[in-house]
Write an enzyme that holds these catalytic residues in place. Structure first.
Site, PDB file in Angstrom:
ATOM      1  N   ASP A   1       2.385   5.808  -6.675  1.00  0.00           N
ATOM      2  CA  ASP A   1       3.683   5.959  -5.691  1.00  0.00           C
ATOM      3  C   ASP A   1       5.056   5.841  -6.577  1.00  0.00           C
ATOM      4  O   ASP A   1       5.997   6.271  -6.066  1.00  0.00           O
ATOM      5  CB  ASP A   1       3.740   4.430  -5.002  1.00  0.00           C
ATOM      6  CG  ASP A   1       2.650   4.642  -3.944  1.00  0.00           C
ATOM      7  OD1 ASP A   1       2.563   5.899  -3.307  1.00  0.00           O
ATOM      8  OD2 ASP A   1       2.046   3.467  -3.496  1.00  0.00           O
TER       9      ASP A   1
ATOM     10  N   HIS B   1      -2.140  -2.469  -9.685  1.00  0.00           N
ATOM     11  CA  HIS B   1      -3.326  -1.719  -8.930  1.00  0.00           C
ATOM     12  C   HIS B   1      -4.245  -2.817  -8.818  1.00  0.00           C
ATOM     13  O   HIS B   1      -4.568  -3.550  -9.781  1.00  0.00           O
ATOM     14  CB  HIS B   1      -3.544  -0.638  -9.267  1.00  0.00           C
ATOM     15  CG  HIS B   1      -4.258   0.257  -8.303  1.00  0.00           C
ATOM     16  ND1 HIS B   1      -5.667   0.060  -8.025  1.00  0.00           N
ATOM     17  CD2 HIS B   1      -3.711   1.426  -7.283  1.00  0.00           C
ATOM     18  CE1 HIS B   1      -6.110   0.755  -7.146  1.00  0.00           C
ATOM     19  NE2 HIS B   1      -4.929   1.639  -6.693  1.00  0.00           N
TER      20      HIS B   1
ATOM     21  N   HIS C   1       0.946  -0.998   0.136  1.00  0.00           N
ATOM     22  CA  HIS C   1      -0.115  -0.203   0.014  1.00  0.00           C
ATOM     23  C   HIS C   1       0.890   1.162   0.143  1.00  0.00           C
ATOM     24  O   HIS C   1       1.996   1.376  -1.040  1.00  0.00           O
ATOM     25  CB  HIS C   1      -1.007  -0.120   1.347  1.00  0.00           C
ATOM     26  CG  HIS C   1      -2.154   0.963   1.354  1.00  0.00           C
ATOM     27  ND1 HIS C   1      -2.455   1.717   0.054  1.00  0.00           N
ATOM     28  CD2 HIS C   1      -2.859   0.896   2.089  1.00  0.00           C
ATOM     29  CE1 HIS C   1      -3.513   2.393   0.659  1.00  0.00           C
ATOM     30  NE2 HIS C   1      -3.854   1.874   1.933  1.00  0.00           N
TER      31      HIS C   1
HETATM   32  N1  ACO Z   1       5.545  -6.420  -9.863  1.00  0.00           N
HETATM   33  C1  ACO Z   1       5.493  -7.802 -10.550  1.00  0.00           C
HETATM   34  N2  ACO Z   1       4.280  -8.524 -10.719  1.00  0.00           N
HETATM   35  C2  ACO Z   1       3.234  -7.974 -10.189  1.00  0.00           C
HETATM   36  C3  ACO Z   1       3.129  -6.618  -9.745  1.00  0.00           C
HETATM   37  C4  ACO Z   1       4.082  -5.977  -9.384  1.00  0.00           C
HETATM   38  N3  ACO Z   1       4.261  -4.790  -8.918  1.00  0.00           N
HETATM   39  N4  ACO Z   1       1.914  -6.411  -9.382  1.00  0.00           N
HETATM   40  C5  ACO Z   1       1.010  -7.492  -9.781  1.00  0.00           C
HETATM   41  N5  ACO Z   1       2.080  -8.467 -10.250  1.00  0.00           N
HETATM   42  C6  ACO Z   1       1.707  -9.770 -10.801  1.00  0.00           C
HETATM   43  C7  ACO Z   1       1.449 -10.760  -9.571  1.00  0.00           C
HETATM   44  O1  ACO Z   1       2.698 -11.478  -9.426  1.00  0.00           O
HETATM   45  C8  ACO Z   1       0.494 -11.706 -10.070  1.00  0.00           C
HETATM   46  O2  ACO Z   1       0.933 -12.537 -11.099  1.00  0.00           O
HETATM   47  P1  ACO Z   1       0.497 -14.178 -11.050  1.00  0.00           P
HETATM   48  O3  ACO Z   1      -0.774 -14.028 -11.415  1.00  0.00           O
HETATM   49  O4  ACO Z   1       1.490 -14.518 -11.987  1.00  0.00           O
HETATM   50  O5  ACO Z   1       1.092 -14.656  -9.951  1.00  0.00           O
HETATM   51  C9  ACO Z   1      -0.545 -10.762 -10.843  1.00  0.00           C
HETATM   52  O6  ACO Z   1       0.329  -9.715 -11.397  1.00  0.00           O
HETATM   53  C10 ACO Z   1      -1.686 -10.283  -9.785  1.00  0.00           C
HETATM   54  O7  ACO Z   1      -0.930  -9.861  -8.921  1.00  0.00           O
HETATM   55  P2  ACO Z   1      -1.685  -9.506  -7.324  1.00  0.00           P
HETATM   56  O8  ACO Z   1      -0.786  -9.142  -6.380  1.00  0.00           O
HETATM   57  O9  ACO Z   1      -2.278 -10.890  -7.309  1.00  0.00           O
HETATM   58  O10 ACO Z   1      -2.929  -8.329  -7.658  1.00  0.00           O
HETATM   59  P3  ACO Z   1      -3.696  -7.527  -6.622  1.00  0.00           P
HETATM   60  O11 ACO Z   1      -4.664  -7.095  -7.284  1.00  0.00           O
HETATM   61  O12 ACO Z   1      -3.715  -8.328  -5.366  1.00  0.00           O
HETATM   62  O13 ACO Z   1      -2.390  -6.557  -6.273  1.00  0.00           O
HETATM   63  C11 ACO Z   1      -1.073  -4.697  -5.772  1.00  0.00           C
HETATM   64  C12 ACO Z   1      -2.529  -5.126  -6.520  1.00  0.00           C
HETATM   65  C13 ACO Z   1      -1.075  -5.035  -4.405  1.00  0.00           C
HETATM   66  C14 ACO Z   1      -1.175  -3.342  -5.621  1.00  0.00           C
HETATM   67  C15 ACO Z   1       0.040  -5.392  -6.773  1.00  0.00           C
HETATM   68  O14 ACO Z   1      -0.003  -5.120  -8.111  1.00  0.00           O
HETATM   69  C16 ACO Z   1       1.366  -4.997  -5.872  1.00  0.00           C
HETATM   70  O15 ACO Z   1       1.953  -5.801  -5.013  1.00  0.00           O
HETATM   71  N6  ACO Z   1       2.141  -3.740  -6.569  1.00  0.00           N
HETATM   72  C17 ACO Z   1       3.293  -3.603  -6.116  1.00  0.00           C
HETATM   73  C18 ACO Z   1       3.124  -2.675  -4.668  1.00  0.00           C
HETATM   74  C19 ACO Z   1       2.569  -1.246  -5.001  1.00  0.00           C
HETATM   75  O16 ACO Z   1       2.928  -0.657  -5.991  1.00  0.00           O
HETATM   76  N7  ACO Z   1       1.616  -1.042  -4.107  1.00  0.00           N
HETATM   77  C20 ACO Z   1       1.042   0.553  -4.271  1.00  0.00           C
HETATM   78  C21 ACO Z   1      -0.447   0.342  -4.578  1.00  0.00           C
HETATM   79  S1  ACO Z   1      -1.334   2.008  -5.037  1.00  0.00           S
HETATM   80  C22 ACO Z   1      -1.149   2.915  -3.612  1.00  0.00           C
HETATM   81  O17 ACO Z   1      -1.180   2.531  -2.480  1.00  0.00           O
HETATM   82  C23 ACO Z   1      -1.204   4.621  -3.840  1.00  0.00           C
END
Ligand code: ACO
Length: 373
Positions: free
Chosen positions: A309, A258, A219
């Site tokens: 971010d 996201h 987050h």
């Molecule tokens: N880097 C690499 N792979 C990613 C990323 C990333 N940043 N984000 C998602 N993926 C991939 C996952 O590995 C997953 O792959 P798989 O299906 O092969 O296992 C797929 O995309 C789905 O990812 P999830 O984490 O299940 O998606 P979710 O909707 O739960 O995640 C989240 C959203 C938590 C924001 C995710 O994209 C993430 O962890 N991003 C990095 C952290 C981040 O930037 N957070 C800030 C959010 S915005 C804010 O707070 C202003």
């Protein structure tokens, strides 16, 4: 049966809100119906905070009075300063704010929900004071004066941090970031704050909940992690190689992806322009080039886009803000959104208490401790 895609409440509508829309067809990102593009172009953070708290844009006199009210609430009680002094120098600034919020709640408790608006203003006004007081005390032993003449939060914070007023366009860069960070519907920290409010707890507890939830790298903590990523590379080619290696190792790249947005984060374009401007102005262009290359690699390899971010990190860095203060900046701003959500929750409250699908052992006979094998 809960499917993998439903885990984490993905796509679950958990309540109603009239505060913002995130990625909604025909709306995009709006606060109280106003687009984030218009707000970040034409409004100030204080104007947006008023909009979130009151539901309408302020008239000129209301905005002036609101800014003055915030200015008058920047001081810190002595007992809060004492707590900030005894916190470790090595504490994470998010822990400092979480503790500062709790302590203020002990000194100036919310005795009735009628005080909620006053307390929201108090927290908006005093979070920068708490952070900078703690920071300077532990860096140099200085007990700084936490009140300045700056009429907005961005200018006030930069002034306290650097010990001198900041140039107008630098204040505006931070002001825009604060607008973009102010509100985002049922994100994890806001939802957590609403859960706390739904038990009829006090506003300080709800905001403390929000801070604790925001801290994690999935987050708010992602802006700090993004900076660490970008800084780790000497140039764009090294960044491309490094990110490819991390992806091959199945690591997540912070600042990308996201839960709700699937194609782009509308806040990213706005903050990216500021990142380019400030990186060029401060001779930190390599950081911008590295960021752009990481963005290109993530689009090419994963179809993922930068969220707010990612480019916010270089904006804050160019403003001379230590990386560990990036997520606290998110707190300064999101306090407006969290408070608006607590007000809304309280306005039509029902305890938020979902159910769980049980996947533990079946019924078992209790075995006394001295008979267990
Ligand atoms: N880097 C690499 N792979 C990613 C990323 C990333 N940043 N984000 C998602 N993926 C991939 C996952 O590995 C997953 O792959 P798989 O299906 O092969 O296992 C797929 O995309 C789905 O990812 P999830 O984490 O299940 O998606 P979710 O909707 O739960 O995640 C989240 C959203 C938590 C924001 C995710 O994209 C993430 O962890 N991003 C990095 C952290 C981040 O930037 N957070 C800030 C959010 S915005 C804010 O707070 C202003």
């Amino acid at each position: 049966m809960i499917t993998a895609s439903e885990a984490g409440l993905a796509g679950v509508v958990a309540g109603k809100t009239g505060i913002s829309t995130v990625g909604k067809k025909g709306f995009g990102l709006t606060y109280r119906g106003y687009s984030i593009e218009d707000l970040s172009e034409h409004a100030s953070f204080e104007e947006v905070a008023w909009l979130l708290l009151h539901g309408e844009l302020p008239m000129y006199e209301q905005l002036v009075a609101f800014s003055e009210e915030l200015q008058s609430r920047r001081s810190l009680p002595d007992r809060l300063k004492q707590v900030l002094e005894i916190l470790p120098r090595t504490a994470h600034p998010m822990d400092v704010l979480r503790t500062g919020c709790s302590m203020l709640g002990c000194i100036e408790p919310e005795e009735s929900p009628e005080q909620q608006y006053e307390i929201a203003m108090r927290l908006l006004a005093s979070f920068p004071s708490m952070l900078c007081y703690w920071h300077h005390y532990h860096q140099s032993g200085d007990r700084i004066d936490v009140e300045t003449d700056d009429d907005n939060l961005a200018g006030h914070f930069l002034h306290l941090l650097h010990g001198k007023p900041a140039a107008e366009h630098l204040c505006r860069a931070l002001d825009v970031a604060l607008i973009l960070y102010a509100e985002h519907e049922y994100n994890a920290s806001t939802f957590a704050a609403r859960i706390t409010a739904s038990t009829m707890s006090d506003l300080y507890s709800a905001i403390t909940t929000g801070i604790g939830t925001l801290r994690g790298p999935l987050h708010g903590g992602a802006n700090e992690a993004s900076m660490e990523l970008v800084e780790a590379f000497v140039n764009a080619d090294a960044a491309e190689q490094g990110v490819m290696n991390q992806l091959a190792a199945k690591k997540k790249i912070m600042g990308f992806g996201h839960r709700v947005y699937k194609k782009f984060d509308p806040r990213s374009d706005v903050i990216k322009r500021w990142s380019q401007t400030l990186c060029e102005e401060t001779a930190l262009t390599p950081l911008y080039e590295i960021s752009e290359r990481i963005e290109a690699v993530m689009r090419r390899e994963k179809g993922l886009f930068p969220n707010l971010d990612f480019y916010a990190a270089t904006v804050f860095h160019c403003l001379g803000i230590p990386t560990s203060m990036f997520t606290p900046l998110f707190v300064f701003s999101r306090t407006a959104g969290w408070s608006a959500h607590v007000f809304e929750q309280r306005g039509n409250n029902r305890l938020i208490r979902p159910a769980a699908e049980y996947n533990g052992p079946g019924p078992r006979v209790f075995v006394p401790i001295n008979e267990r094998a």
